[in-house]
Design a protein around this motif. Structure first.
Motif, mmCIF file in Angstrom:
data_model
loop_
_atom_site.group_PDB
_atom_site.id
_atom_site.type_symbol
_atom_site.label_atom_id
_atom_site.label_comp_id
_atom_site.label_asym_id
_atom_site.label_seq_id
_atom_site.Cartn_x
_atom_site.Cartn_y
_atom_site.Cartn_z
ATOM 1 N N VAL A 100 0.855 -1.189 0.000
ATOM 2 C CA VAL A 100 0.000 0.000 0.000
ATOM 3 C C VAL A 100 0.892 1.239 0.000
ATOM 4 N N VAL A 101 0.569 2.186 -0.889
ATOM 5 C CA VAL A 101 1.181 3.513 -0.841
ATOM 6 C C VAL A 101 0.042 4.509 -0.614
ATOM 7 N N ALA A 102 0.093 5.227 0.495
ATOM 8 C CA ALA A 102 -0.969 6.181 0.841
ATOM 9 C C ALA A 102 -0.391 7.588 0.824
ATOM 10 N N ARG A 103 -0.938 8.419 -0.040
ATOM 11 C CA ARG A 103 -0.508 9.821 -0.103
ATOM 12 C C ARG A 103 -1.442 10.638 0.778
ATOM 13 N N ILE A 104 -0.857 11.343 1.741
ATOM 14 C CA ILE A 104 -1.664 12.132 2.665
ATOM 15 C C ILE A 104 -1.099 13.551 2.755
ATOM 16 N N PRO A 105 -1.941 14.503 3.199
ATOM 17 C CA PRO A 105 -3.276 14.319 3.771
ATOM 18 C C PRO A 105 -4.327 14.074 2.694
ATOM 19 N N SER A 106 -5.113 13.040 2.893
ATOM 20 C CA SER A 106 -6.281 12.749 2.066
ATOM 21 C C SER A 106 -7.144 11.751 2.824
ATOM 22 N N MET A 107 -8.446 11.869 2.689
ATOM 23 C CA MET A 107 -9.342 10.973 3.414
ATOM 24 C C MET A 107 -9.173 9.538 2.939
ATOM 25 N N ILE A 108 -9.024 9.344 1.637
ATOM 26 C CA ILE A 108 -8.815 7.998 1.102
ATOM 27 C C ILE A 108 -7.502 7.428 1.635
ATOM 28 N N GLY A 109 -6.466 8.264 1.687
ATOM 29 C CA GLY A 109 -5.177 7.827 2.216
ATOM 30 C C GLY A 109 -5.248 7.462 3.685
ATOM 31 N N PHE A 110 -5.971 8.266 4.472
ATOM 32 C CA PHE A 110 -6.113 7.973 5.906
ATOM 33 C C PHE A 110 -6.766 6.604 6.126
ATOM 34 N N ILE A 111 -7.872 6.375 5.417
ATOM 35 C CA ILE A 111 -8.596 5.109 5.584
ATOM 36 C C ILE A 111 -7.735 3.934 5.137
ATOM 37 N N ALA A 112 -6.994 4.136 4.056
ATOM 38 C CA ALA A 112 -6.129 3.070 3.545
ATOM 39 C C ALA A 112 -5.074 2.668 4.584
ATOM 40 N N ILE A 113 -4.501 3.632 5.266
ATOM 41 C CA ILE A 113 -3.498 3.325 6.293
ATOM 42 C C ILE A 113 -4.132 2.542 7.441
ATOM 43 N N ASP A 114 -5.308 2.994 7.874
ATOM 44 C CA ASP A 114 -5.995 2.286 8.963
ATOM 45 C C ASP A 114 -6.248 0.823 8.605
ATOM 46 N N TYR A 115 -6.700 0.573 7.372
ATOM 47 C CA TYR A 115 -6.989 -0.797 6.960
ATOM 48 C C TYR A 115 -5.712 -1.595 6.687
ATOM 49 N N ALA A 116 -4.672 -0.934 6.192
ATOM 50 C CA ALA A 116 -3.401 -1.641 5.991
ATOM 51 C C ALA A 116 -2.864 -2.154 7.329
ATOM 52 N N ILE A 117 -2.994 -1.345 8.364
ATOM 53 C CA ILE A 117 -2.574 -1.771 9.708
ATOM 54 C C ILE A 117 -3.435 -2.943 10.180
ATOM 55 N N LYS A 118 -4.745 -2.798 9.992
ATOM 56 C CA LYS A 118 -5.672 -3.847 10.436
ATOM 57 C C LYS A 118 -5.406 -5.164 9.716
ATOM 58 N N LEU A 119 -5.130 -5.098 8.414
ATOM 59 C CA LEU A 119 -4.939 -6.305 7.613
ATOM 60 C C LEU A 119 -3.474 -6.724 7.530
ATOM 61 N N LYS A 120 -2.623 -6.008 8.269
ATOM 62 C CA LYS A 120 -1.189 -6.331 8.330
ATOM 63 C C LYS A 120 -0.530 -6.317 6.947
ATOM 64 N N LYS A 121 -0.884 -5.307 6.154
ATOM 65 C CA LYS A 121 -0.272 -5.137 4.839
ATOM 66 C C LYS A 121 0.850 -4.096 4.921
ATOM 67 N N PRO A 122 1.982 -4.330 4.261
ATOM 68 C CA PRO A 122 3.070 -3.347 4.242
ATOM 69 C C PRO A 122 2.576 -2.029 3.618
ATOM 70 N N TYR A 123 2.840 -0.938 4.285
ATOM 71 C CA TYR A 123 2.383 0.346 3.736
ATOM 72 C C TYR A 123 3.461 1.407 3.861
ATOM 73 N N LEU A 124 3.467 2.289 2.883
ATOM 74 C CA LEU A 124 4.393 3.412 2.828
ATOM 75 C C LEU A 124 3.561 4.693 2.765
ATOM 76 N N VAL A 125 3.944 5.690 3.535
ATOM 77 C CA VAL A 125 3.201 6.949 3.594
ATOM 78 C C VAL A 125 3.972 8.043 2.863
ATOM 79 N N GLU A 126 3.297 8.758 1.980
ATOM 80 C CA GLU A 126 3.866 9.934 1.340
ATOM 81 C C GLU A 126 3.205 11.173 1.936
ATOM 82 N N VAL A 127 3.998 12.058 2.515
ATOM 83 C CA VAL A 127 3.466 13.305 3.089
ATOM 84 C C VAL A 127 3.795 14.426 2.115
ATOM 85 N N VAL A 128 2.755 14.994 1.493
ATOM 86 C CA VAL A 128 2.987 15.920 0.386
ATOM 87 C C VAL A 128 2.604 17.363 0.680
#
Length: 390
Positions: A100-128
């Motif tokens: 998962v790559v989540a670009r934030i701040p964005s609502m879609i990105g926020f939700i994606a991070i929450d679910y990546a944590i819940k589902l134990k998926k590797p995720y990378l955050v881009e702060v733009v």
């Protein structure tokens, strides 16, 4: 293996199911194939006619490339009416992806991070960008939302294991992480030619004092935190002081009504030119024709447009916002305060020929720090570190 990019967007889609973007383009998306061989995007879609898109936007041609449309949940109305549907889409896509790559701040990105944590998926955050600046300077509603967006971003970034920042210092200080991080601007300049600077020096040297000095900005014209109104008001102030040689050219789409009203109110309608949307490749040609670039926005990450202008040897100035002061000398940065009009006027009148020549050389050299080969090497190394951590 599949990586999915999550962001509010939007991305544009024509009647033949072709996709187009400005900030979201081939250069953006091809990076993620370093993580996996398949790329998906969960993002808000906006319809556009093929004829308009081909004129003004960059077509996305990377492959394999799958877009999953997500409802607009970047407004209070969207959250109330469409958040459930958006969460279902995001959850389903994260279930079947590998990264998962989540670009934030964005609502879609926020939700994606929450679910990546819940589902134990590797995720990378881009702060733009900085959500506090973005929302606080947007509207009354924005001031209500700003504290939530600030805290959410701060919490998610702090606990993320891999974070990519687009600034060198600003976002890192405001949204620090306990994990691994890298600074990689979204700006990646591909070609430097010393003749660019030589032509700029010749243009400045040949300027005569009676010629109009053309100031330029590239940004949407219907988003008030972009700040073009402050430059227009400054032109009105300068006109009242007897300075009639400045002209302001604005490249960018959106409703022009507000800024046209500002120009009329300040008596400078003949000094403000609206050029509309311009394809990215053509922006460089436009930059060759102007004399000074200004980035007046009150919300930014590290502005691509300013760096591109600097790479054309343009004297430039901008607001004390996010990464802008990282790019410019302090004498050419104005405050986001009630004194900003006076400061803008002082900066503009300080641009004599000698100052313009020195700033042209300085800015051209500064822009070389954003050579694509340097930035992409840092990005590749960080993506490799991200993959090897799982």
């Amino acid at each position: 293996m599949k990586v999915i990019f999550f962001h509010d967007g939007p991305i544009k889609k024509d009647e033949d199911n072709n996709y187009y973007g400005t900030a979201h383009n081939d250069d953006t998306f091809k990076r993620y194939y370093q993580i996996a061989d398949e790329l998906g995007v969960v993002i808000r879609e906006v319809s556009v006619s093929k004829s308009e898109a081909e004129q003004k936007l960059s077509k996305i041609t990377v492959s394999p490339f799958e877009v999953v449309a997500c409802p607009n949940i970047s407004s209070l109305k969207g959250i109330l009416l469409k958040e459930k549907k958006a969460k279902e889409i995001i959850y389903k896509e994260i279930e079947k992806c590998d990264y998962v790559v989540a670009r934030i701040p964005s609502m879609i990105g926020f939700i994606a991070i929450d679910y990546a944590i819940k589902l134990k998926k590797p995720y990378l955050v881009e702060v733009v960008t900085c959500p506090w600046d973005a929302f606080w300077n947007h509207s009354i509603k924005g001031k209500i939302v700003a504290p939530f967006m600030y805290k959410k971003t701060k919490d998610l970034v702090r606990n993320a294991e891999h974070v990519l920042y687009v600034t060198n210092e600003f976002l890192q200080k405001r949204y620090p992480t306990k994990g691994k991080s890298v600074n990689c601007s979204n700006v990646a300049l591909k070609k430097f030619d010393n003749s660019t600077l030589e032509n700029r020096i010749k243009k400045i040297t040949n300027m005569n004092k009676d010629r109009r000095v053309i100031i330029g900005t590239t940004a949407a014209v219907d988003i008030r935190f972009k700040g073009q109104q402050y430059v227009i008001e400054a032109l009105g102030k300068l006109k009242s002081q007897g300075y009639n040689n400045f002209e302001y050219h604005l490249v960018g789409g959106g409703d022009q009504k507000y800024l046209k009203n500002v120009a009329e109110k300040n008596g400078v309608t003949d000094r403000v030119k609206f050029l509309g949307s311009v394809q990215h490749n053509d922006v460089f040609k436009w930059l060759d024709g102007i004399d000074i670039y200004v980035q007046p926005s009150r919300q930014e990450g590290l502005p691509r447009a300013l760096i591109e202008a600097m790479s054309k040897g343009l004297p430039a100035f901008g607001a004390r916002t996010a990464g802008i002061p990282e790019l410019l000398e302090k004498e050419f940065v104005f405050s986001n305060s009630k004194n900003n009009l006076r400061e803008i006027c002082n900066i503009l009148t300080s641009f004599d020929k000698e100052t313009m020549l020195s700033q042209a050389k300085r800015n051209y050299e500064e822009s070389k720090k954003y050579d694509s080969s340097l930035i992409e090497e840092r990005r590749r190394n960080f993506f490799r570190l991200f993959k090897e951590s799982y």
